[in-house]
Write a protein that holds these residues in place. Sequence first.
Motif, PDB file in Angstrom:
ATOM      1  N   GLY A 191     124.577  57.413  30.307  1.00 28.89           N
ATOM      2  CA  GLY A 191     124.026  58.617  29.693  1.00 28.89           C
ATOM      3  C   GLY A 191     123.772  58.435  28.205  1.00 28.89           C
ATOM      4  O   GLY A 191     122.736  58.864  27.676  1.00 28.89           O
ATOM      5  N   PHE A 192     124.721  57.781  27.534  1.00 31.27           N
ATOM      6  CA  PHE A 192     124.536  57.502  26.107  1.00 31.27           C
ATOM      7  C   PHE A 192     123.350  56.573  25.894  1.00 31.27           C
ATOM      8  O   PHE A 192     122.581  56.742  24.939  1.00 31.27           O
ATOM      9  CB  PHE A 192     125.800  56.871  25.528  1.00 31.27           C
ATOM     10  CG  PHE A 192     125.625  56.379  24.116  1.00 31.27           C
ATOM     11  CD1 PHE A 192     125.656  57.252  23.043  1.00 31.27           C
ATOM     12  CD2 PHE A 192     125.408  55.028  23.861  1.00 31.27           C
ATOM     13  CE1 PHE A 192     125.468  56.809  21.743  1.00 31.27           C
ATOM     14  CE2 PHE A 192     125.228  54.561  22.568  1.00 31.27           C
ATOM     15  CZ  PHE A 192     125.262  55.463  21.505  1.00 31.27           C
ATOM     16  N   CYS A 193     123.194  55.595  26.773  1.00 35.60           N
ATOM     17  CA  CYS A 193     122.093  54.634  26.655  1.00 35.60           C
ATOM     18  C   CYS A 193     120.752  55.354  26.774  1.00 35.60           C
ATOM     19  O   CYS A 193     119.810  55.063  26.031  1.00 35.60           O
ATOM     20  CB  CYS A 193     122.223  53.570  27.738  1.00 35.60           C
ATOM     21  SG  CYS A 193     121.105  52.182  27.542  1.00 35.60           S
ATOM     22  N   VAL A 194     120.650  56.312  27.709  1.00 37.37           N
ATOM     23  CA  VAL A 194     119.419  57.089  27.868  1.00 37.37           C
ATOM     24  C   VAL A 194     119.151  57.907  26.604  1.00 37.37           C
ATOM     25  O   VAL A 194     118.023  57.950  26.091  1.00 37.37           O
ATOM     26  CB  VAL A 194     119.523  58.010  29.095  1.00 37.37           C
ATOM     27  CG1 VAL A 194     118.318  58.952  29.159  1.00 37.37           C
ATOM     28  CG2 VAL A 194     119.621  57.186  30.371  1.00 37.37           C
ATOM     29  N   TYR A 195     120.205  58.558  26.108  1.00 35.08           N
ATOM     30  CA  TYR A 195     120.072  59.347  24.872  1.00 35.08           C
ATOM     31  C   TYR A 195     119.646  58.452  23.708  1.00 35.08           C
ATOM     32  O   TYR A 195     118.776  58.821  22.908  1.00 35.08           O
ATOM     33  CB  TYR A 195     121.413  60.011  24.567  1.00 35.08           C
ATOM     34  CG  TYR A 195     121.537  60.530  23.145  1.00 35.08           C
ATOM     35  CD1 TYR A 195     120.945  61.728  22.754  1.00 35.08           C
ATOM     36  CD2 TYR A 195     122.231  59.792  22.189  1.00 35.08           C
ATOM     37  CE1 TYR A 195     121.039  62.183  21.445  1.00 35.08           C
ATOM     38  CE2 TYR A 195     122.338  60.238  20.876  1.00 35.08           C
ATOM     39  CZ  TYR A 195     121.739  61.434  20.511  1.00 35.08           C
ATOM     40  OH  TYR A 195     121.833  61.878  19.217  1.00 35.08           O
ATOM     41  N   TRP A 196     120.238  57.273  23.618  1.00 31.13           N
ATOM     42  CA  TRP A 196     119.960  56.322  22.535  1.00 31.13           C
ATOM     43  C   TRP A 196     118.502  55.874  22.574  1.00 31.13           C
ATOM     44  O   TRP A 196     117.848  55.741  21.538  1.00 31.13           O
ATOM     45  CB  TRP A 196     120.892  55.134  22.713  1.00 31.13           C
ATOM     46  CG  TRP A 196     121.162  54.275  21.503  1.00 31.13           C
ATOM     47  CD1 TRP A 196     120.996  52.929  21.412  1.00 31.13           C
ATOM     48  CD2 TRP A 196     121.684  54.682  20.233  1.00 31.13           C
ATOM     49  NE1 TRP A 196     121.382  52.464  20.193  1.00 31.13           N
ATOM     50  CE2 TRP A 196     121.814  53.529  19.425  1.00 31.13           C
ATOM     51  CE3 TRP A 196     122.063  55.913  19.704  1.00 31.13           C
ATOM     52  CZ2 TRP A 196     122.278  53.558  18.130  1.00 31.13           C
ATOM     53  CZ3 TRP A 196     122.532  55.956  18.403  1.00 31.13           C
ATOM     54  CH2 TRP A 196     122.637  54.792  17.614  1.00 31.13           C
ATOM     55  N   PHE A 197     117.991  55.658  23.778  1.00 33.92           N
ATOM     56  CA  PHE A 197     116.622  55.172  23.942  1.00 33.92           C
ATOM     57  C   PHE A 197     115.593  56.247  23.567  1.00 33.92           C
ATOM     58  O   PHE A 197     114.445  55.935  23.253  1.00 33.92           O
ATOM     59  CB  PHE A 197     116.397  54.725  25.392  1.00 33.92           C
ATOM     60  CG  PHE A 197     115.149  53.919  25.602  1.00 33.92           C
ATOM     61  CD1 PHE A 197     115.104  52.580  25.261  1.00 33.92           C
ATOM     62  CD2 PHE A 197     114.007  54.508  26.139  1.00 33.92           C
ATOM     63  CE1 PHE A 197     113.952  51.836  25.449  1.00 33.92           C
ATOM     64  CE2 PHE A 197     112.851  53.770  26.333  1.00 33.92           C
ATOM     65  CZ  PHE A 197     112.828  52.433  25.981  1.00 33.92           C
ATOM     66  N   LYS A 198     115.993  57.493  23.613  1.00 33.79           N
ATOM     67  CA  LYS A 198     115.080  58.580  23.294  1.00 33.79           C
ATOM     68  C   LYS A 198     115.003  58.878  21.801  1.00 33.79           C
ATOM     69  O   LYS A 198     114.237  59.748  21.372  1.00 33.79           O
ATOM     70  CB  LYS A 198     115.491  59.848  24.040  1.00 33.79           C
ATOM     71  CG  LYS A 198     115.296  59.762  25.556  1.00 33.79           C
ATOM     72  CD  LYS A 198     115.726  61.034  26.252  1.00 33.79           C
ATOM     73  CE  LYS A 198     115.499  60.939  27.757  1.00 33.79           C
ATOM     74  NZ  LYS A 198     115.920  62.177  28.467  1.00 33.79           N
TER      75      LYS A 198
END
Length: 401
Positions: free
Chosen positions: A387-394
């Motif tokens: 979830g953090f990785c998705v947030y980070w990519f955005k």
Amino acid sequence: MWLIFKKEMLELLRDRKTLFFMVALPIVVFPLLFGGAMYFASQAVSDAQTKTLSYAIVGEQYAPDLVTQFKTVENLALEALPSDVVTEEQMKAAIKEGTLDFIIQIPDNYSADIETSGQIIFKIYLNDSELNSVQDRLSDIIDEVETTFQREAFARLGMNEDQQVTLLDPMVIEKVNVADKRESVGAMIGGMIPYILFLLCLQGAMLPAADIGAGEKERGTLETLLLSPVSRTDIVMGKFLTISTAGAVSALVTVLSMAIWGIVLSQGMAIDFVTEFMASIGIVDLMLVFLMLVPIVSMFAAILLSLSIYARSYKEAQGYMTPLVFVVIVPVILAALPGIELKGAWAWVPLTNVALAIKELIKGTMDYVQLFAIFGSSVIIAGALIGFCVYWFKQEKVLFR
């Protein structure tokens, strides 16, 4: 998501360097490295045990019979002590200079009449920092002479054999091992297997992770991907699955390769031992071991992808990822320490709990109910990291630093 996964996997398979690290390295290089290290280590031990050592005896006039027996020991060459070597300091100097490998000093109270002679202390001067087997080579003879002296002394005292045995060993501890072979062997190697698996998963995922994130930035293809009609979440998940697959495949290929090479190169009892041990584990436990790796690989993939996305270049990404090896090693080493068991707080420590679970599965002593808590907590942590990785990519400030 699957379209991105397919695209990343095709690019991964076209990259010869990646294929080398994922397949060729585990199949050929790792077994050669480990096998070579073990071979040279065993050769060094064998050479040290069979090497002919030169020695001298001080006080041989006190025990001519013992000196005769020393001469029968294989790979020992008796030499005369140099005339200028008299004091203890001179004997130490002769050893340090390499004139002799060791010097044995027989005390003047050496006698078969041990009731009156007192304790007989032999001094051996040697360089014990080097690999040698001096004490092992001499102990058999000294133990034999000691036993003879004891029996003669007991005979003079009028004791029979039973009384002699009781006097020498009045109390004996008889160990009854209730653990089967699988549990005993599993306790020895169970702590090493998670260590190897975790590092292999991490190392196998590092190269594709650095290329999929920071590598795309350097090549200028990330902007093109972002302009495609695919959501950023699907892009992240496709890249995440690619990294996870690479890490799992690398670990699996390495383990299978080492197992096959070990069986091929082993002989006789070694093959029987490996076969018997592997057969005792059972397919269910083996499947559970690899199932426990799923959330671990997911954690590694999410962390590596986040670092790769943040990095400006491939080189910078590798610099961020390298310290992760030490982060992984510490909790796995904790699981291998004696006294650390899958109980209490240890069952909730990330990585350590999975390493302990794998160890218990290999030993055959796993409480399967605990697997739900361990697997569940690991999945929750992995999910949070994804979830953090998705947030980070955005975050635009992360993508275009």
